[in-house]
Motif scaffolding. Structure first.
Motif, mmCIF file in Angstrom:
data_model
loop_
_atom_site.group_PDB
_atom_site.id
_atom_site.type_symbol
_atom_site.label_atom_id
_atom_site.label_comp_id
_atom_site.label_asym_id
_atom_site.label_seq_id
_atom_site.Cartn_x
_atom_site.Cartn_y
_atom_site.Cartn_z
ATOM 1 N N HIS A 1 11.576 3.012 -10.741
ATOM 2 C CA HIS A 1 12.525 2.434 -9.784
ATOM 3 C C HIS A 1 11.778 1.704 -8.669
ATOM 4 C CE1 HIS A 1 15.139 2.323 -6.224
ATOM 5 N NE2 HIS A 1 16.140 2.234 -7.089
ATOM 6 N N ASP A 2 10.706 2.314 -8.144
ATOM 7 C CA ASP A 2 9.938 1.674 -7.079
ATOM 8 C C ASP A 2 9.244 0.410 -7.570
ATOM 9 O OD1 ASP A 2 10.565 3.324 -4.944
ATOM 10 O OD2 ASP A 2 8.960 4.746 -5.373
ATOM 11 N N ILE A 3 8.690 0.465 -8.792
ATOM 12 C CA ILE A 3 7.995 -0.704 -9.339
ATOM 13 C C ILE A 3 8.969 -1.869 -9.522
ATOM 14 C CG2 ILE A 3 6.743 -1.618 -11.331
ATOM 15 C CD1 ILE A 3 5.703 1.290 -11.781
ATOM 16 N N LEU A 4 10.151 -1.581 -10.033
ATOM 17 C CA LEU A 4 11.116 -2.634 -10.331
ATOM 18 C C LEU A 4 11.911 -3.088 -9.111
ATOM 19 C CD1 LEU A 4 12.558 -1.417 -13.768
ATOM 20 C CD2 LEU A 4 10.824 -3.179 -13.362
ATOM 21 N N PHE A 5 12.359 -2.149 -8.301
ATOM 22 C CA PHE A 5 13.310 -2.488 -7.240
ATOM 23 C C PHE A 5 12.730 -2.471 -5.822
ATOM 24 C CE2 PHE A 5 15.844 -0.737 -10.788
ATOM 25 C CZ PHE A 5 16.562 -1.892 -11.106
ATOM 26 N N SER A 6 11.917 -1.471 -5.487
ATOM 27 C CA SER A 6 11.369 -1.420 -4.130
ATOM 28 C C SER A 6 10.406 -2.579 -3.882
ATOM 29 C CB SER A 6 10.669 -0.080 -3.884
ATOM 30 O OG SER A 6 11.583 0.989 -4.007
ATOM 31 N N LYS B 1 3.410 13.617 -10.382
ATOM 32 C CA LYS B 1 4.381 14.720 -10.437
ATOM 33 C C LYS B 1 5.351 14.573 -11.609
ATOM 34 C CE LYS B 1 4.208 15.170 -5.414
ATOM 35 N NZ LYS B 1 4.877 14.820 -4.142
ATOM 36 N N MET B 2 5.081 13.591 -12.478
ATOM 37 C CA MET B 2 5.913 13.304 -13.659
ATOM 38 C C MET B 2 7.340 12.901 -13.280
ATOM 39 S SD MET B 2 3.959 13.353 -16.210
ATOM 40 C CE MET B 2 5.085 13.371 -17.606
ATOM 41 N N ARG B 3 7.501 12.314 -12.117
ATOM 42 C CA ARG B 3 8.807 11.777 -11.715
ATOM 43 C C ARG B 3 8.834 10.310 -12.122
ATOM 44 N NH1 ARG B 3 9.144 14.432 -5.624
ATOM 45 N NH2 ARG B 3 9.502 16.587 -6.286
ATOM 46 N N LEU B 4 8.917 10.094 -13.420
ATOM 47 C CA LEU B 4 8.731 8.753 -13.974
ATOM 48 C C LEU B 4 9.873 7.808 -13.619
ATOM 49 C CD1 LEU B 4 7.246 9.696 -17.468
ATOM 50 C CD2 LEU B 4 6.085 9.350 -15.286
ATOM 51 N N ARG B 5 11.080 8.334 -13.549
ATOM 52 C CA ARG B 5 12.221 7.491 -13.181
ATOM 53 C C ARG B 5 12.045 6.936 -11.767
ATOM 54 N NH1 ARG B 5 17.490 7.242 -15.152
ATOM 55 N NH2 ARG B 5 17.137 9.092 -16.420
ATOM 56 N N GLU B 6 11.586 7.802 -10.844
ATOM 57 C CA GLU B 6 11.349 7.370 -9.458
ATOM 58 C C GLU B 6 10.262 6.300 -9.417
ATOM 59 O OE1 GLU B 6 10.412 10.627 -6.897
ATOM 60 O OE2 GLU B 6 12.232 11.735 -7.405
ATOM 61 N N ALA B 7 9.185 6.527 -10.174
ATOM 62 C CA ALA B 7 8.073 5.573 -10.187
ATOM 63 C C ALA B 7 8.541 4.206 -10.685
ATOM 64 C CB ALA B 7 6.943 6.097 -11.069
ATOM 65 N N GLN C 1 0.820 -1.209 0.000
ATOM 66 C CA GLN C 1 0.000 0.000 0.000
ATOM 67 C C GLN C 1 0.860 1.267 0.000
ATOM 68 O OE1 GLN C 1 -3.279 0.330 -0.455
ATOM 69 N NE2 GLN C 1 -3.306 -1.880 -0.740
ATOM 70 N N SER C 2 1.949 1.227 0.747
ATOM 71 C CA SER C 2 2.857 2.388 0.762
ATOM 72 C C SER C 2 3.436 2.627 -0.623
ATOM 73 C CB SER C 2 3.987 2.166 1.773
ATOM 74 O OG SER C 2 3.480 2.094 3.083
ATOM 75 N N LEU C 3 3.786 1.539 -1.308
ATOM 76 C CA LEU C 3 4.368 1.674 -2.644
ATOM 77 C C LEU C 3 3.333 2.137 -3.662
ATOM 78 C CD1 LEU C 3 6.801 -1.370 -2.721
ATOM 79 C CD2 LEU C 3 7.420 1.033 -2.897
ATOM 80 N N VAL C 4 2.083 1.710 -3.505
ATOM 81 C CA VAL C 4 1.011 2.207 -4.386
ATOM 82 C C VAL C 4 0.919 3.724 -4.255
ATOM 83 C CG1 VAL C 4 -1.489 2.283 -4.738
ATOM 84 C CG2 VAL C 4 -0.350 0.086 -4.434
ATOM 85 N N SER C 5 0.924 4.212 -3.028
ATOM 86 C CA SER C 5 0.857 5.654 -2.777
ATOM 87 C C SER C 5 2.083 6.364 -3.354
ATOM 88 C CB SER C 5 0.759 5.899 -1.274
ATOM 89 O OG SER C 5 0.803 7.274 -0.982
ATOM 90 N N GLN C 6 3.251 5.763 -3.147
ATOM 91 C CA GLN C 6 4.513 6.368 -3.585
ATOM 92 C C GLN C 6 4.585 6.467 -5.105
ATOM 93 O OE1 GLN C 6 7.453 4.968 -0.630
ATOM 94 N NE2 GLN C 6 8.864 4.946 -2.349
ATOM 95 N N VAL C 7 4.279 5.348 -5.775
ATOM 96 C CA VAL C 7 4.353 5.307 -7.249
ATOM 97 C C VAL C 7 3.319 6.247 -7.858
ATOM 98 C CG1 VAL C 7 4.012 3.856 -9.293
ATOM 99 C CG2 VAL C 7 5.316 2.974 -7.344
ATOM 100 N N THR C 8 2.110 6.232 -7.311
ATOM 101 C CA THR C 8 1.052 7.117 -7.826
ATOM 102 C C THR C 8 1.468 8.579 -7.697
ATOM 103 O OG1 THR C 8 -0.639 5.502 -7.190
ATOM 104 C CG2 THR C 8 -1.381 7.758 -7.607
ATOM 105 N N GLY C 9 2.020 8.931 -6.544
ATOM 106 C CA GLY C 9 2.481 10.308 -6.333
ATOM 107 C C GLY C 9 3.582 10.706 -7.296
ATOM 108 N N SER C 10 4.511 9.787 -7.547
ATOM 109 C CA SER C 10 5.616 10.078 -8.465
ATOM 110 C C SER C 10 5.108 10.310 -9.880
ATOM 111 C CB SER C 10 6.623 8.916 -8.465
ATOM 112 O OG SER C 10 7.246 8.792 -7.209
ATOM 113 N N ILE C 11 4.159 9.483 -10.308
ATOM 114 C CA ILE C 11 3.623 9.627 -11.667
ATOM 115 C C ILE C 11 2.832 10.927 -11.811
ATOM 116 C CG2 ILE C 11 1.896 8.672 -13.264
ATOM 117 C CD1 ILE C 11 2.990 5.926 -12.639
#
Length: 253
Positions: free
Chosen positions: A21-26, A13-19, A1-11
């Motif tokens: 990274h979380d999907i693949l590695f976190s 804000k157009m921080r696609l690299r961060e998003a 759930q934390s990662l869902v929130s994190q990835v959604t927030g990154s996308i």
């Protein structure tokens, strides 16, 4: 759930690299820890939770890798297209602050033991863990409340603690206050908030129930857990007095 929130927030804000990274590695890091935990407990019926996690992960990966995620989506048993599925929604009700806090403690403790063994090159025959007593825990949460309200001045915090009859004895352990403030400030705000929500967390009980299995699997030896004020404590090196909440003391022999 934390990662869902994190990835959604990154996308958003157009921080696609961060998003990505979380999907693949976190996600992979969390799944690796989960696998380690279930293996230590010899649990096998985990297909349901893995399907749920991977369904969320594949859905969030879809905008980045549309073709391969359609194949993955089908392998997960779906008969529709992932590209037409709804974006995973964050559910605050699914967050268990105490559980997250517990797992973070266990991870850090396993890492601390591994680092000590790496530096000292000891082949362990016995590992003993010491948790802080109830008084230190009470002081810790009082300090946490003050830090979260913006007060980090050691002198002011100490004065307020001594003025309170419940924590007045802290004057006998001033170093503990200083180290505890540093411990709290070194953590992300979300971890501090979780600790505020789970003040009844029993560190000793949790470690007795959970550390012994994974510790035996990781290090090949039995691990004993004591509170620093236990009447029949085994503490030949006087390590127990160094224990702080969420920072157990460690003796490796």
């Amino acid at each position: 759930q934390s990662l869902v929130s994190q990835v959604t927030g990154s996308i958003e804000k157009m921080r696609l690299r961060e998003a990505l990274h979380d999907i693949l590695f976190s996600f992979e890091s969390d799944l690796s820890w989960y696998t380690k935990r279930v293996n230590a407990k010899s649990r096998t019926n985990i297909s349901g939770i893995l399907h749920q996690i991977n369904s969320v992960r594949v859905a969030m990966l879809s905008p980045f890798a549309p073709h391969i995620t359609e194949e993955m989506w089908e392998k997960l048993g779906n008969h529709t297209l992932v590209s037409t599925s709804l974006w995973p929604e964050y559910s605050a009700d699914s967050i268990n602050a105490s559980a997250i806090q517990s797992e973070e403690l266990l991870k850090l403790l396993i890492d601390d033991i591994a680092n000590i063994l790496k530096v000292t090159k000891i082949t362990p025959k016995k590992i003993t863990i010491y948790t802080a007593d109830s008084f230190k825990s009470k002081v810790y949460h009082s300090i946490l409340d003050k830090v979260m309200s913006g007060q980090t001045n050691m002198g002011i915090v100490m004065k307020e603690l001594i003025a309170n009859p419940d924590t007045a004895d802290v004057k006998k352990i001033p170093d503990f206050v200083q180290k505890t403030i540093k411990d709290i400030l070194s953590e992300p705000t979300e971890i501090r908030e979780m600790k505020l929500q789970s003040k009844e967390f029993d560190e000793k009980k949790f470690l007795i129930n959970e550390l012994t299995d994974i510790g035996k699997k990781e290090f090949g030896v039995d691990i004993d857990v004591f509170s620093e004020t236990d009447s029949e404590i085994y503490d030949p090196k006087g390590k127990a007095r160094h224990a702080r909440p969420f920072k157990p003391a460690i003796l490796i022999e």
